[in-house]
Enzyme design. Sequence first.
Site, PDB file in Angstrom:
ATOM      1  CG  ASP A  96     -60.011 -10.438  17.459  1.00  0.00           C
ATOM      2  OD1 ASP A  96     -59.021 -10.082  16.779  1.00  0.00           O
ATOM      3  OD2 ASP A  96     -60.570  -9.692  18.275  1.00  0.00           O
ATOM      4  CB  CYS A  99     -54.239 -10.150  14.296  1.00  0.00           C
ATOM      5  SG  CYS A  99     -54.093 -10.491  12.530  1.00  0.00           S
ATOM      6  CG  HIS A 205     -51.685 -13.925  13.728  1.00  0.00           C
ATOM      7  ND1 HIS A 205     -52.922 -13.475  14.143  1.00  0.00           N
ATOM      8  CD2 HIS A 205     -50.880 -13.846  14.821  1.00  0.00           C
ATOM      9  CE1 HIS A 205     -52.870 -13.136  15.418  1.00  0.00           C
ATOM     10  NE2 HIS A 205     -51.646 -13.353  15.851  1.00  0.00           N
TER      11      HIS A 205
END
Length: 227
Positions: A96, A99, A205
């Site tokens: 979102d 991370c 990520h």
Amino acid sequence: MSEQQDHVSKSSSSSISTSTQESEEEVSVTIGSLLAQARNDKGHSLGRRLLHLGSVPHHPRVNGEIPNVDNATLDHERLLERLGTYGLAEFQIEGDGNCQFRALADQIFCNPEYHKQVRKAVMKQLKEFRKRYEGYVPMEYKVYLKKMKRSGEWGDHLTLQAAADRFGAKICLLTSFRDTCLIEIVPRDLTPTRELWLSFWCEVHYNSLYATDDLLTRKTKKKHWLF
């Protein structure tokens, strides 16, 4: 109530509120230290698995360009192969925009929902020690701080350095970079008292990293446990 009394009352309430916020931050960091210390042996265990790889010096920087789909796919496959090779597993973190902070919160507090507290602590570090960090930011520093303060703003390698400094931790990144498998971010002017392990799908990520067996027995602490 007179204006003078009202002013005193508001001033007192503001002071109490500020004091409470600072106390909560201190409590979160202290208890986080205890939790991290309790799992520090596991962190050193991960380190022993990757000892032969060596690591590269960390240079704080803001985020780079997001790779295209093909390159991102290759990077992810490379990361998954490394995880399998060294018996490591990812605790999957929500993507979102928070991370990095969620992954750090999972490592420190055993609960990624403490990402707001982690971001707040990192921002406090960046503000208090501006001269230490501003040279790495290719924009006006106040603009950078205002942007990074927002929930959902992606953390970068400068916020990782600030987190290492703030929490007295060595942050170890198992990456998807082709030529750089392991990056270690150590606190400046401090001997690290803990290790925090993250996987980094480069420029895409972060996840929280565990030995495969440890992930199977991992339990999330309830969020209200700290306060």
